[in-house]
Design a protein around this motif. Structure first.
Motif, PDB file in Angstrom:
ATOM      1  N   UNK A 209       8.759  -0.831 -14.485  1.00  0.00           N
ATOM      2  CA  UNK A 209       7.492  -1.484 -14.146  1.00  0.00           C
ATOM      3  C   UNK A 209       6.276  -0.614 -14.320  1.00  0.00           C
ATOM      4  N   UNK A 210       6.470   0.643 -14.709  1.00  0.00           N
ATOM      5  CA  UNK A 210       5.338   1.540 -14.899  1.00  0.00           C
ATOM      6  C   UNK A 210       5.004   2.383 -13.691  1.00  0.00           C
ATOM      7  N   UNK A 211       5.860   2.390 -12.667  1.00  0.00           N
ATOM      8  CA  UNK A 211       5.633   3.216 -11.495  1.00  0.00           C
ATOM      9  C   UNK A 211       6.108   4.638 -11.705  1.00  0.00           C
ATOM     10  N   UNK A 212       5.911   5.477 -10.689  1.00  0.00           N
ATOM     11  CA  UNK A 212       6.322   6.881 -10.782  1.00  0.00           C
ATOM     12  C   UNK A 212       6.967   7.316  -9.472  1.00  0.00           C
ATOM     13  N   UNK A 213       7.877   8.286  -9.569  1.00  0.00           N
ATOM     14  CA  UNK A 213       8.524   8.895  -8.406  1.00  0.00           C
ATOM     15  C   UNK A 213       8.372  10.403  -8.534  1.00  0.00           C
ATOM     16  N   UNK A 214       7.713  11.015  -7.556  1.00  0.00           N
ATOM     17  CA  UNK A 214       7.510  12.465  -7.554  1.00  0.00           C
ATOM     18  C   UNK A 214       8.154  13.039  -6.302  1.00  0.00           C
ATOM     19  N   UNK A 215       8.894  14.135  -6.460  1.00  0.00           N
ATOM     20  CA  UNK A 215       9.425  14.851  -5.308  1.00  0.00           C
ATOM     21  C   UNK A 215       9.067  16.312  -5.454  1.00  0.00           C
ATOM     22  N   UNK A 216       8.520  16.895  -4.379  1.00  0.00           N
ATOM     23  CA  UNK A 216       7.995  18.244  -4.465  1.00  0.00           C
ATOM     24  C   UNK A 216       7.984  18.889  -3.087  1.00  0.00           C
ATOM     25  N   UNK A 217       7.970  20.220  -3.073  1.00  0.00           N
ATOM     26  CA  UNK A 217       7.769  20.958  -1.821  1.00  0.00           C
ATOM     27  C   UNK A 217       6.285  21.177  -1.542  1.00  0.00           C
ATOM     28  N   UNK A 218       5.440  20.857  -2.489  1.00  0.00           N
ATOM     29  CA  UNK A 218       4.002  21.123  -2.403  1.00  0.00           C
ATOM     30  C   UNK A 218       3.285  19.946  -1.752  1.00  0.00           C
ATOM     31  N   UNK A 219       2.842  20.111  -0.511  1.00  0.00           N
ATOM     32  CA  UNK A 219       2.185  19.028   0.230  1.00  0.00           C
ATOM     33  C   UNK A 219       0.888  18.612  -0.446  1.00  0.00           C
ATOM     34  N   UNK A 220       0.083  19.572  -0.858  1.00  0.00           N
ATOM     35  CA  UNK A 220      -1.207  19.239  -1.460  1.00  0.00           C
ATOM     36  C   UNK A 220      -1.025  18.395  -2.715  1.00  0.00           C
ATOM     37  N   UNK A 221      -0.084  18.757  -3.554  1.00  0.00           N
ATOM     38  CA  UNK A 221       0.192  17.978  -4.760  1.00  0.00           C
ATOM     39  C   UNK A 221       0.678  16.579  -4.399  1.00  0.00           C
ATOM     40  N   UNK A 222       1.522  16.481  -3.384  1.00  0.00           N
ATOM     41  CA  UNK A 222       2.148  15.205  -3.050  1.00  0.00           C
ATOM     42  C   UNK A 222       1.170  14.193  -2.471  1.00  0.00           C
ATOM     43  N   UNK A 223       0.219  14.640  -1.668  1.00  0.00           N
ATOM     44  CA  UNK A 223      -0.640  13.681  -0.962  1.00  0.00           C
ATOM     45  C   UNK A 223      -1.924  13.351  -1.702  1.00  0.00           C
ATOM     46  N   UNK A 224      -2.252  14.088  -2.741  1.00  0.00           N
ATOM     47  CA  UNK A 224      -3.533  13.881  -3.428  1.00  0.00           C
ATOM     48  C   UNK A 224      -3.683  12.439  -3.903  1.00  0.00           C
ATOM     49  N   UNK A 225      -4.762  11.789  -3.482  1.00  0.00           N
ATOM     50  CA  UNK A 225      -5.064  10.434  -3.930  1.00  0.00           C
ATOM     51  C   UNK A 225      -4.254   9.338  -3.266  1.00  0.00           C
ATOM     52  N   UNK A 226      -3.482   9.662  -2.244  1.00  0.00           N
ATOM     53  CA  UNK A 226      -2.599   8.659  -1.633  1.00  0.00           C
ATOM     54  C   UNK A 226      -3.372   7.635  -0.803  1.00  0.00           C
ATOM     55  N   UNK A 227      -2.821   6.433  -0.772  1.00  0.00           N
ATOM     56  CA  UNK A 227      -3.361   5.356   0.066  1.00  0.00           C
ATOM     57  C   UNK A 227      -2.723   5.340   1.447  1.00  0.00           C
ATOM     58  N   UNK A 228      -1.533   5.900   1.578  1.00  0.00           N
ATOM     59  CA  UNK A 228      -0.857   5.945   2.871  1.00  0.00           C
ATOM     60  C   UNK A 228       0.103   7.119   2.905  1.00  0.00           C
ATOM     61  N   UNK A 229       0.215   7.725   4.098  1.00  0.00           N
ATOM     62  CA  UNK A 229       1.191   8.775   4.353  1.00  0.00           C
ATOM     63  C   UNK A 229       2.188   8.235   5.370  1.00  0.00           C
ATOM     64  N   UNK A 230       3.461   8.559   5.159  1.00  0.00           N
ATOM     65  CA  UNK A 230       4.536   8.049   6.007  1.00  0.00           C
ATOM     66  C   UNK A 230       5.311   9.215   6.581  1.00  0.00           C
ATOM     67  N   UNK A 231       5.667   9.112   7.858  1.00  0.00           N
ATOM     68  CA  UNK A 231       6.496  10.130   8.489  1.00  0.00           C
ATOM     69  C   UNK A 231       7.585   9.451   9.306  1.00  0.00           C
ATOM     70  N   UNK A 232       8.597  10.227   9.647  1.00  0.00           N
ATOM     71  CA  UNK A 232       9.691   9.728  10.482  1.00  0.00           C
ATOM     72  C   UNK A 232      10.200  10.901  11.320  1.00  0.00           C
ATOM     73  N   UNK A 233      11.089  10.617  12.261  1.00  0.00           N
ATOM     74  CA  UNK A 233      11.584  11.644  13.171  1.00  0.00           C
ATOM     75  C   UNK A 233      12.210  12.811  12.414  1.00  0.00           C
TER      76      UNK A 233
END
Length: 335
Positions: free
Chosen positions: A211-235
């Motif tokens: 569908x044209x989406x992307x999946x990124x996995x990284x240890x770098x928080x700054x890279x991961x959250x840049x431009x995000x519309x929502x951040x999600x956390x869990x226990x």
């Protein structure tokens, strides 16, 4: 021309089993049912239906959401708690499934092993819904997607999300599966030792690529959250894990705590925060005080400042659990 979506008789075990059109249909139906309830024009479509809720771990939010959803629609729920279900102990899952399938129109299971949900679905002869297992949590992520629909005014393919924390199980896996199907930009920020399995990531990337989406996995928080519309956390630590796990897990995950600095790193003043609850965000609970006394920290996966901020939509999502499961019930059991 709109696509006709017919989910009657279907299980909901994982979003991986659903197409993008089917997932969007459930989200849209949940929004429609929510509006109807709010406006006093809801029409019961499940009168006379009987639903069994089998849960092997305490689940007050999930239990309340299912009970209210079923009652609104005219159905009745029987609860089998940890002391009553005893799946695989006094009776095989296969035998329990065949008994419940003769008595009920659908079964929701909340427990530890996905294999039990799969076995129920194989033998019950009625729809089985995964209320949470160690592998998947489709009901919660559907509720979160409904919440995003309400707060992020963009097409699904233009939404960017980031999950931060322990990404090996349940919420992270379900997010990458569902977001991949909807061609969203989904990121995971976590220590490499806590990444999702390669199999989960490979499937999500394959769905996203279609569908044209992307999946990124990284240890770098700054890279991961840049431009995000929502951040999600869990226990960070699951119920029942041994005390010696806490110190190691906290040390490993503190860089991935959602705090004001991390929210600012998105560069998006309208970024939202989601959490499935309960959240360790202050010392108002016995558990929170224990964490402070033992480890010297007042919050784990999210700070009080973010949790209580206007960016936090966690209680919208908590309410939306009821609307989401109601949509599943109506879509799979309705006439």
């Amino acid at each position: 021309m709109s696509t006709v979506v017919d989910l009657r008789g279907r299980h909901l075990l994982t979003l991986d089993d659903y197409t993008a059109a089917e997932i969007v249909h459930l989200i849209d139906l949940a929004a429609e049912l929510k509006a109807a309830r709010r406006d006093g024009r809801e029409v019961p479509r499940l009168e006379g239906r009987e639903i069994a809720f089998v849960f092997e771990q305490d689940a007050p939010h999930a239990r309340c959401a299912l009970e209210v959803a079923a009652r609104d629609q005219g159905a009745h729920v029987t609860l089998l708690g940890p002391g009553g279900a005893r799946l695989g102990r006094d009776e095989s899952v296969k035998d329990t499934a065949r008994v419940l399938g003769r008595l009920y129109d659908a079964i929701e299971y909340r427990g530890f092993a996905e294999a039990i949900a799969d076995e129920l679905a194989r033998w019950a002869g009625v729809p089985v819904y995964n209320g949470l297992t160690g592998e998947w949590h489709p009901a919660q992520v559907l509720a979160d997607f409904l919440t995003l629909r309400e707060h992020v005014r963009k097409p699904w393919s233009e939404i960017a999300l980031c999950y931060l924390g322990d990404a090996r199980f349940t919420i992270a896996d379900t997010y990458v599966a569902g977001a991949g199907k909807l061609a969203m930009d989904i990121r995971i920020a976590a220590p490499e030792s806590l990444w999702p399995s390669p199999a989960v990531l490979d499937r999500a990337r394959a769905h996203a690529a279609q569908g044209g989406g992307t999946v990124l996995i990284t240890e770098d928080v700054e890279e991961a959250v840049a431009g995000c519309d929502a951040l999600i956390a869990d226990a960070w630590v699951a119920p029942g894990e041994l005390p010696e796990v806490w110190a190691e897990r906290i040390a490993l995950l503190r860089p991935y705590q959602v705090n004001a600095d991390v929210m600012a790193l998105t560069g998006n003043p309208d970024v939202k925060f989601l959490h499935g609850l309960p959240a360790s965000h202050n010392t108002d609970t016995a558990r929170g005080q224990e964490i402070l006394d033992a480890h010297g920290v007042e919050a784990l996966e999210v700070t009080e400042e973010v949790f209580e901020s206007p960016a936090s939509v966690v209680f919208d999502a908590a309410e939306n659990r009821m609307h989401a499961i109601k949509a599943v019930l109506v879509a799979t059991l309705g006439a």
